[in-house]
Scaffold this motif. Structure first.
Motif, PDB file in Angstrom:
ATOM      1  N   ILE A 152      22.937   5.463  10.536  1.00 63.11           N
ATOM      2  CA  ILE A 152      22.042   5.153   9.413  1.00 63.11           C
ATOM      3  C   ILE A 152      20.719   5.908   9.561  1.00 63.11           C
ATOM      4  CG2 ILE A 152      20.682   3.302   8.337  1.00 63.11           C
ATOM      5  CD1 ILE A 152      23.119   1.436   8.957  1.00 63.11           C
ATOM      6  N   SER A 189      20.330   8.700  11.158  1.00 62.72           N
ATOM      7  CA  SER A 189      20.692  10.088  10.873  1.00 62.72           C
ATOM      8  C   SER A 189      20.741  10.348   9.380  1.00 62.72           C
ATOM      9  CB  SER A 189      22.040  10.411  11.521  1.00 62.72           C
ATOM     10  OG  SER A 189      22.489  11.679  11.130  1.00 62.72           O
ATOM     11  N   MET A 190      21.321   9.398   8.638  1.00 67.45           N
ATOM     12  CA  MET A 190      21.420   9.529   7.182  1.00 67.45           C
ATOM     13  C   MET A 190      20.031   9.693   6.558  1.00 67.45           C
ATOM     14  SD  MET A 190      22.846   6.700   4.472  1.00 67.45           S
ATOM     15  CE  MET A 190      21.523   5.557   4.878  1.00 67.45           C
ATOM     16  N   GLY A 223      18.610  12.979   4.653  1.00 66.98           N
ATOM     17  CA  GLY A 223      18.112  12.915   3.275  1.00 66.98           C
ATOM     18  C   GLY A 223      16.748  13.562   3.128  1.00 66.98           C
ATOM     19  N   LYS A 278      27.831  17.037   1.432  1.00 63.03           N
ATOM     20  CA  LYS A 278      28.390  15.797   1.985  1.00 63.03           C
ATOM     21  C   LYS A 278      29.889  15.681   1.714  1.00 63.03           C
ATOM     22  CE  LYS A 278      24.514  14.891   3.637  1.00 63.03           C
ATOM     23  NZ  LYS A 278      24.171  15.957   4.556  1.00 63.03           N
TER      24      LYS A 278
END
Length: 140
Positions: A9, A11-12, A16, A101
């Motif tokens: 999470i 990393s996400m 972004g 993605k």
């Protein structure tokens, strides 16, 4: 929640931000120069992180297979970054990031083929939703 999920999470969120701040950083310069500057920063930060987090004795445990697969990972990362920056320079961040993605679908298939990870109905459904999202957002 398991620790690896928390890491994913985090990393996400970093990923972004990466696309948006990279697009800002490309203003007035080529994608190639932007990627080069970014990569220098990545290299410095990762080396500092490794100096703090990796036990020097662990370096002795590296084997040829580690170098081979991690080297291949470095080559594929470089290819991904080169074309990502070329796309980001001229495309919309949201569309470029979403198409990028789509690599999740490639990762699922490669993990099944090379690592013998199971492909479940949940993974198939998720991959189909990602592909559908790619078409919805990328269609002009």
């Amino acid at each position: 929640m398991e620790r690896w999920v928390v890491y994913a999470i985090i990393s996400m969120f970093f990923a972004g931000f990466t696309s948006v701040v990279a697009k800002q950083g490309l203003a007035g310069i080529s994608a190639e120069l932007g990627l080069t500057v970014r990569t220098i920063f990545v290299c410095v930060f990762v080396l500092v992180f490794a100096a703090m987090a990796v036990d020097p004795a662990e370096i002795k445990s590296l084997q040829k297979v580690n170098y081979m697969w991690l080297g291949f990972s470095g080559i594929t990362t470089a290819g991904s970054w080169i074309f990502y920056y070329k796309a980001l320079k001229v495309g919309d961040v949201a569309t470029v990031a979403l198409i990028d993605k789509g690599s999740v679908v490639i990762a699922i298939l490669l993990a099944w083929w090379l690592l013998k990870e199971a492909i479940t109905l949940r993974l198939i459904l998720g991959a189909l939703l990602i592909v559908a999202g790619l078409f919805v957002i990328a269609k002009k």
